[in-house]
Motif scaffolding. Structure first.
Motif, PDB file in Angstrom:
ATOM      1  N   PHE A 126       0.719  -1.392   0.063  1.00 45.13           N
ATOM      2  CA  PHE A 126       0.043   0.014   0.274  1.00 45.13           C
ATOM      3  C   PHE A 126       0.859   1.353   0.005  1.00 45.13           C
ATOM      4  O   PHE A 126       0.477   2.119  -0.664  1.00 45.13           O
ATOM      5  CB  PHE A 126      -0.927  -0.051   1.363  1.00 45.13           C
ATOM      6  N   VAL A 129       1.527   1.832  -3.518  1.00 44.81           N
ATOM      7  CA  VAL A 129       0.404   2.422  -4.292  1.00 44.81           C
ATOM      8  C   VAL A 129       0.244   3.860  -4.021  1.00 44.81           C
ATOM      9  O   VAL A 129       0.054   4.475  -4.812  1.00 44.81           O
ATOM     10  CB  VAL A 129      -0.686   1.533  -3.776  1.00 44.81           C
ATOM     11  N   PHE A 130       0.576   4.172  -2.745  1.00 45.10           N
ATOM     12  CA  PHE A 130       0.082   5.677  -2.469  1.00 45.10           C
ATOM     13  C   PHE A 130       1.441   6.594  -2.662  1.00 45.10           C
ATOM     14  O   PHE A 130       1.010   7.707  -3.128  1.00 45.10           O
ATOM     15  CB  PHE A 130      -0.420   5.841  -0.924  1.00 45.10           C
ATOM     16  N   PRO A 133       2.063   7.699  -7.558  1.00 49.87           N
ATOM     17  CA  PRO A 133       2.003   8.927  -8.299  1.00 49.87           C
ATOM     18  C   PRO A 133       3.001  10.181  -8.417  1.00 49.87           C
ATOM     19  O   PRO A 133       3.243  10.644  -9.107  1.00 49.87           O
ATOM     20  CB  PRO A 133       0.324   9.573  -7.778  1.00 49.87           C
ATOM     21  N   TRP A 141       0.009  12.883 -15.547  1.00 50.93           N
ATOM     22  CA  TRP A 141      -0.902  12.459 -14.503  1.00 50.93           C
ATOM     23  C   TRP A 141      -2.105  13.563 -14.744  1.00 50.93           C
ATOM     24  O   TRP A 141      -3.352  12.837 -14.613  1.00 50.93           O
ATOM     25  CB  TRP A 141      -0.432  12.778 -13.299  1.00 50.93           C
ATOM     26  N   TRP A 145      -6.078  12.910 -15.503  1.00 54.03           N
ATOM     27  CA  TRP A 145      -7.177  13.399 -14.747  1.00 54.03           C
ATOM     28  C   TRP A 145      -8.286  14.368 -15.683  1.00 54.03           C
ATOM     29  O   TRP A 145      -9.360  14.477 -15.578  1.00 54.03           O
ATOM     30  CB  TRP A 145      -6.741  14.229 -13.728  1.00 54.03           C
ATOM     31  N   PHE A 186      -3.991  13.723  -4.916  1.00 55.46           N
ATOM     32  CA  PHE A 186      -3.575  12.369  -4.946  1.00 55.46           C
ATOM     33  C   PHE A 186      -1.907  12.378  -5.443  1.00 55.46           C
ATOM     34  O   PHE A 186      -1.378  11.300  -5.311  1.00 55.46           O
ATOM     35  CB  PHE A 186      -4.586  11.966  -6.177  1.00 55.46           C
TER      36      PHE A 186
ATOM     37  N   TYR B   3      -8.048  -3.231   5.773  1.00 56.70           N
ATOM     38  CA  TYR B   3      -7.763  -3.519   4.470  1.00 56.70           C
ATOM     39  C   TYR B   3      -8.741  -2.815   3.294  1.00 56.70           C
ATOM     40  O   TYR B   3      -8.401  -2.230   2.184  1.00 56.70           O
ATOM     41  CB  TYR B   3      -7.777  -4.984   4.158  1.00 56.70           C
ATOM     42  N   THR B   5     -10.852  -0.185   3.811  1.00 54.96           N
ATOM     43  CA  THR B   5     -10.456   1.400   3.616  1.00 54.96           C
ATOM     44  C   THR B   5      -9.171   1.496   2.681  1.00 54.96           C
ATOM     45  O   THR B   5      -9.317   2.508   1.867  1.00 54.96           O
ATOM     46  CB  THR B   5     -10.092   1.955   5.242  1.00 54.96           C
ATOM     47  N   LEU B   6      -8.301   0.842   2.878  1.00 58.40           N
ATOM     48  CA  LEU B   6      -7.051   0.875   2.104  1.00 58.40           C
ATOM     49  C   LEU B   6      -7.392   0.550   0.660  1.00 58.40           C
ATOM     50  O   LEU B   6      -6.868   1.477  -0.075  1.00 58.40           O
ATOM     51  CB  LEU B   6      -5.861  -0.013   2.628  1.00 58.40           C
ATOM     52  N   ALA B   7      -8.175  -0.367   0.650  1.00 59.34           N
ATOM     53  CA  ALA B   7      -8.185  -0.786  -0.931  1.00 59.34           C
ATOM     54  C   ALA B   7      -9.021   0.238  -1.625  1.00 59.34           C
ATOM     55  O   ALA B   7      -8.752   0.533  -2.827  1.00 59.34           O
ATOM     56  CB  ALA B   7      -8.850  -2.142  -0.879  1.00 59.34           C
ATOM     57  N   LEU B   9      -9.307   3.360  -0.889  1.00 63.18           N
ATOM     58  CA  LEU B   9      -8.474   4.541  -1.019  1.00 63.18           C
ATOM     59  C   LEU B   9      -7.545   4.431  -2.032  1.00 63.18           C
ATOM     60  O   LEU B   9      -7.142   5.426  -2.682  1.00 63.18           O
ATOM     61  CB  LEU B   9      -7.738   4.822   0.343  1.00 63.18           C
ATOM     62  N   SER B  10      -7.140   3.158  -2.767  1.00 69.45           N
ATOM     63  CA  SER B  10      -6.105   2.968  -3.570  1.00 69.45           C
ATOM     64  C   SER B  10      -6.653   3.374  -5.220  1.00 69.45           C
ATOM     65  O   SER B  10      -5.874   3.751  -5.798  1.00 69.45           O
ATOM     66  CB  SER B  10      -5.775   1.635  -3.473  1.00 69.45           C
ATOM     67  N   PRO B  12      -8.320   6.131  -6.405  1.00 68.66           N
ATOM     68  CA  PRO B  12      -7.764   7.198  -7.095  1.00 68.66           C
ATOM     69  C   PRO B  12      -6.196   7.308  -7.491  1.00 68.66           C
ATOM     70  O   PRO B  12      -5.759   8.064  -8.390  1.00 68.66           O
ATOM     71  CB  PRO B  12      -8.274   8.360  -6.257  1.00 68.66           C
ATOM     72  N   PHE B  13      -5.493   6.452  -6.776  1.00 68.66           N
ATOM     73  CA  PHE B  13      -4.002   6.566  -6.746  1.00 68.66           C
ATOM     74  C   PHE B  13      -3.469   5.606  -8.214  1.00 68.66           C
ATOM     75  O   PHE B  13      -2.689   5.898  -8.674  1.00 68.66           O
ATOM     76  CB  PHE B  13      -3.400   5.980  -5.581  1.00 68.66           C
ATOM     77  N   LEU B  14      -4.467   4.324  -8.232  1.00 70.11           N
ATOM     78  CA  LEU B  14      -4.133   3.442  -9.234  1.00 70.11           C
ATOM     79  C   LEU B  14      -4.860   3.555 -10.369  1.00 70.11           C
ATOM     80  O   LEU B  14      -4.392   3.488 -11.634  1.00 70.11           O
ATOM     81  CB  LEU B  14      -4.303   2.077  -8.666  1.00 70.11           C
ATOM     82  N   PHE B  15      -6.079   3.925 -10.485  1.00 65.37           N
ATOM     83  CA  PHE B  15      -6.854   4.105 -11.654  1.00 65.37           C
ATOM     84  C   PHE B  15      -6.260   5.028 -12.749  1.00 65.37           C
ATOM     85  O   PHE B  15      -6.420   4.321 -13.947  1.00 65.37           O
ATOM     86  CB  PHE B  15      -8.348   4.290 -11.350  1.00 65.37           C
TER      87      PHE B  15
END
Lengths: 314, 269
Positions: A126, A129-130, A133, A141, A145, A186, B3, B5-7, B9-10, B12-15
């Motif tokens: 995770f 992931v965060f 970006p 990016w 958007w 983000f 998990y 919540t984290l998933a 939240l992911s 907008p970061f991954l999509f």
């Protein structure tokens, strides 16, 4: 050492025994020091200090690049600044953007860091992931958007699935500003998250254990232990984020071009328009002075606040 | 619960990245399918081919690459030398000079863009890559790098250096043979910062460059428009994918060094 002293005198001056060579260890060391810092110092002089002085100088001139005219006009540009009908809107947009970005960015970063600081499987995933970006090219990016936020774009497609009809995000004054802020959060929240994670790992676990034994709840532990212990990092991230928020340009240019109307025209974008699109270099320089003053005051205030609320471990 | 919540939240970061890549493989009409599809029906590389036809994209790619590499190497040299001197060498006026350099941290490059434009104009360097190389290496952007290097060098134990000095090494040799090899984590962090900064530069290229052959990638990305000024979405997204993916893949492979490097830059406060 003043004047052309004879060699003998100079040697005597540097407190060594007579006959000692001029290049003492200390002088060698000093020379090495000057040579080492020379590139950075000359660079700072030519590309930071000189332009800074010039920007004040230019702001006192009427400078039309197209006509090739450059004349001293004293404080005319500053009078124009005070009477500029666009300026209140620009400053409001700048303030709304900065406040919104800083609040959202720091609180989300801290929340993510707290969640990922637990000993859970998958936290590394995770974090990646965060953080990802942050390394994606900014303009790439933002372009994606812009597509997702169109009236028939991906965001509204998603809302549609839940039976909601989304607005045309980038065309409404309120939603355009909101979009610019959220897209930027983000993009960069991962950086602050990593800094917070590093700080959280420095908080001794015994403190939490002791507090729990004394019956402190989650919120109390967060406010009384976590926040004070990581306050230097909170200060640092807030300075970086505040100054960064004043510099936002590419996102505005790509997402909204300052619109609709001038609702997302922040100061740097306005400066760019005046100087490089309308070729008002003198007025552009005046806006640069204003930007500098704002950054200077904000940094100074934050630095002073440090004494008030940053906790220092003895 | 965590998990979930984290998933969530992911997303907008991954999509966006996912969507950028998949959409670039779709034909133009499928990009606007509503609701959007997660995977292209019949993936095709048409858009990737057209990227190179609409603009001199290969040259622009090369421009961004070489500028970022030169800026990174130059910044490493300048900032490690200055950082080392401010941390380990004693010379008169040291603190005052350090403060002079630190002013660069206070001044966003946007403040000085107008005079810099005029200076490079006088030197005949408009529409060349010089401003994009010289300013980052020597100007304000390298000040943060110098600060990071200084923080790192301060923490090196003095004994190592003293031993080397006793063996007769000069200052430069100590810096090069003792300090620099030890500084690899800090150099790595500075290199990452610097490369990304140069790679993402946007305001400076659009101010200084006007010939498409000389454009850098961020600037080029916004120029994929049709004859009516409307964006060519599939081509633009293909170009964006090619800009974003190499760095992203590099990051995922080097993930640990990357995040740890950033977290241990002495910026912990």
């Amino acid at each position: 050492m003043s004047g052309p002293a004879p060699k003998e005198r100079r040697r005597a001056d540097c407190s060594g025994p007579p006959g000692r060579p001029f290049w003492t260890g200390r002088r060698r060391e000093a020379l090495a020091g000057y040579l080492f810092v020379a590139p950075q110092l000359i660079g700072s002089a030519v590309f930071v200090l000189l332009p800074l002085i010039l920007v004040f100088w230019y702001s006192l001139h009427e400078w039309n690049v197209l006509a090739g005219s450059f004349e001293f006009t004293g404080t005319d540009n500053y009078d124009q600044l005070l009477n500029d009908p666009s300026l209140p809107g620009v400053l409001t947009a700048t303030a709304v953007f900065s406040v919104g970005l800083v609040l959202l960015n720091l609180s989300l970063a801290l929340w993510l860091a707290l969640m990922l600081n637990r000993r859970l499987a998958g936290t590394t995933f995770f974090r990646t992931v965060f953080f990802s970006p942050v390394v994606v090219s900014l303009v790439a990016w933002t372009i994606v958007w812009r597509f997702l936020l169109q009236e028939n774009g991906g965001v509204n497609g998603l809302l549609d699935v839940f039976g909601m009809t989304g607005p045309n995000w980038l065309r409404g004054e309120f939603t355009a500003m909101l979009s610019v802020i959220v897209v930027q959060v983000f993009k960069n929240v991962g950086l602050n998250m990593v800094l917070f994670l590093a700080a959280l790992q420095g908080v001794p676990r015994e403190l939490y254990e002791a507090a729990t034994m004394d019956g402190a709840g989650r919120w109390t532990r967060f406010v009384r232990i976590t926040v004070p212990m990581i306050s230097p990092t909170i200060l640092l991230t807030s300075i970086i984020t505040v100054v960064g928020s004043l510099q936002v340009f590419a996102q505005i240019d790509v997402l909204t071009s300052g619109g609709p109307g001038t609702s997302t025209t922040v100061l740097v974008y306005y400066l760019y328009q005046q100087a490089f699109q309308f070729h008002h270099f003198g007025y552009g320089a005046t806006l640069s002075v204003l930007l500098f003053a704002i950054v200077f005051v904000l940094t100074f205030v934050q630095w002073q606040l440090r004494k008030k609320w940053v906790f220092h471990e003895q | 619960m965590v998990y979930g919540t984290l998933a969530l939240l992911s997303v907008p970061f991954l999509f966006p990245t996912w969507w950028m890549v998949t959409a670039s493989l779709k034909p133009a009409n499928e990009i606007f399918a509503f609701p959007p599809s997660l995977l292209p029906d019949s993936p095709r590389l048409d858009a990737y081919q057209r990227v190179f036809e609409v603009q001199p994209f290969a040259a622009q790619y090369l421009n961004s690459m070489y500028i970022a590499l030169v800026v990174t190497l130059g910044t490493l040299a300048v900032s490690s030398l200055a950082g080392y001197a401010f941390a380990r060498i004693r010379f008169p006026g040291q603190n005052a000079l350090f403060l002079v350099v630190l002013i660069g941290l206070l001044i966003p490059s946007e403040v000085t863009i107008v005079p810099l434009f005029q200076m490079f104009n006088e030197w005949g360097m408009i529409d060349t890559h010089w401003p994009l190389i010289l300013v980052p290496i020597l100007g304000a952007p390298s000040v943060l790098a110098t600060l990071i290097m200084r923080q790192f060098f301060i923490a090196i134990p003095r004994e190592l250096e003293e031993a080397a000095r006793l063996d007769g090494l000069g200052q430069f040799a100590v810096y090069r043979r003792i300090a620099m090899p030890l500084a690899r984590p800090a150099l790595g962090a500075v290199a990452i910062f610097t490369f990304l900064h140069s790679w993402n530069l946007y305001l400076e290229p659009i101010v200084f460059l006007s010939t498409p052959d000389k454009f850098t990638l961020p600037q080029a990305l916004t120029h994929f428009v049709d004859a009516y000024g409307g964006p060519m979405w599939d081509v633009q997204l293909a170009a964006a994918s090619m800009t974003a993916l190499p760095v992203l893949v590099f990051f995922i492979v080097m993930q640990r060094q990357f995040v740890e490097g950033l977290a241990h830059t002495g910026l912990k406060g």
